[in-house]
Write an enzyme that holds these catalytic residues in place. Structure first.
Site, PDB file in Angstrom:
ATOM      1  N   SER A   1       0.853  -1.196   0.000  1.00 24.31           N
ATOM      2  CA  SER A   1       0.000   0.000   0.000  1.00 24.31           C
ATOM      3  C   SER A   1       0.882   1.237   0.000  1.00 24.31           C
ATOM      4  CB  SER A   1      -0.876   0.028   1.256  1.00 24.31           C
ATOM      5  OG  SER A   1      -1.421   1.326   1.449  1.00 24.31           O
TER       6      SER A   1
ATOM      7  N   TYR B   1      -1.676  -0.717  10.353  1.00 20.80           N
ATOM      8  CA  TYR B   1      -1.761  -0.930   8.902  1.00 20.80           C
ATOM      9  C   TYR B   1      -0.496  -0.403   8.220  1.00 20.80           C
ATOM     10  CZ  TYR B   1      -3.784  -1.125   4.204  1.00 20.80           C
ATOM     11  OH  TYR B   1      -4.023  -1.416   2.874  1.00 20.80           O
TER      12      TYR B   1
END
Ligand code: NAP
Length: 248
Positions: free
Chosen positions: A139, A152
């Site tokens: 990501s 995350y």
């Protein structure tokens, strides 16, 4: 290397489903791994396409179970896979001062350790066939500091590090490892917030191309990397975010 058999984790929906469909359109037999074991929605596709999609129910956070999924794929198709896309992942948000160790570990297990387990599970088979391609889905949060996203962001930074380490360690075996790192892509993870919340308006201004990505756009990149098979490309993180991470 021509790829005919490939595994995709998190293929029941979202980005993983789009990747599985795109690879199947290219004639590749795809092992579709997810906890539910649900196949990607192939309505509207060529009638023979679903014969190249093999559902396998698995939990990528358990190394033994991941290894069994790879074995099941080989058993059912009679072919060793030459590729793996480690796409399965989860997202949680929580103020950092309240985040419990268990919640941090859960995200690291699902997003980072699962990537290592997948790479370990397919490694012996890639050795046997003389190489292969692993693409991890990271990501663009991997290099950003995002409020309430400490677990995350850490997990996706770890995906980049795992990619680089394995690329270097396994290059001599002809195994390439890449990290495809998307920006905002419309999926179940965020669709509600983008379409009905303030996030949609924010992204329209924030993303240079003015709108979030679609799962198909990531899928075309991943399938393209399999098709081009550029042997000198390994260890890299390739961002696909409409320019969001490089703008001011
Ligand atoms: P999604 O729509 O929520 O899909 C997640 C997929 O992962 C599902 O197929 C789910 O299937 C599977 N999964 C989750 N935990 C699993 C486990 N323990 N074992 C096996 N399968 C598991 O998510 P997405 O938006 O497509 O995201 C896919 C990947 O892209 C993730 O790694 C995510 O971090 C990354 N990403 C997404 C975006 C975005 O904006 N959407 C941006 C950057 C990166 P089951 O529920 O059936 O298990």
């Amino acid at each position: 290397m021509k790829h005919s058999h490939v595994l995709v984790s998190g293929a029941s929906r979202g980005i993983g489903a789009a990747i599985a469909l795109e690879l199947a359109r290219q004639g590749i037999v795809v092992g579709c791994l997810s906890r539910s074991g649900v196949l990607p929605d192939f309505a509207g596709e060529a009638s023979s396409l679903h014969t190249r999609l093999l559902p396998i129910a698995t939990d990528v956070t358990d190394p033994a179970v991941f290894a069994e999924a790879v074995a099941e794929f080989i058993d059912k198709t009679g072919h060793k896979p030459s590729g793996l896309i480690n796409n399965a992942g989860i997202h949680t948000a929580c103020p950092s001062h309240r985040l419990s160790a268990d919640d941090f570990r859960q995200v690291m297990d699902a997003n980072a350790l699962s990537v290592l387990f997948g790479c370990q599970a397919i490694y012996p088979f890639l050795l046997e066939i003389g190489g292969g391609l692993i693409i991890n889905i990271g990501s663009f949060y991997d290099r950003l500091g995002i409020k309430q996203n400490i677990a995350y962001c850490a997990s996706k930074a770890a995906v980049g590090a795992i990619t680089r380490c394995l690329a270097v360690e396994w290059a001599k075996h002809g195994i390439r490892v890449l990290n495809v790192a998307p920006g905002y892509i419309k999926t179940d993870i965020n669709r509600e917030a983008i379409e009905h919340g303030p996030l949609g308006e924010f992204l329209a201004k924030r993303i240079p191309r003015s709108e979030p990505g679609e799962p198909d756009e990531v899928a075309k990149l991943v399938a393209g990397l399999f098709a081009m098979d550029s042997g000198f490309l390994t260890g890299e993180t390739i961002y696909i975010d409409g320019g969001q991470s490089i703008t001011d």
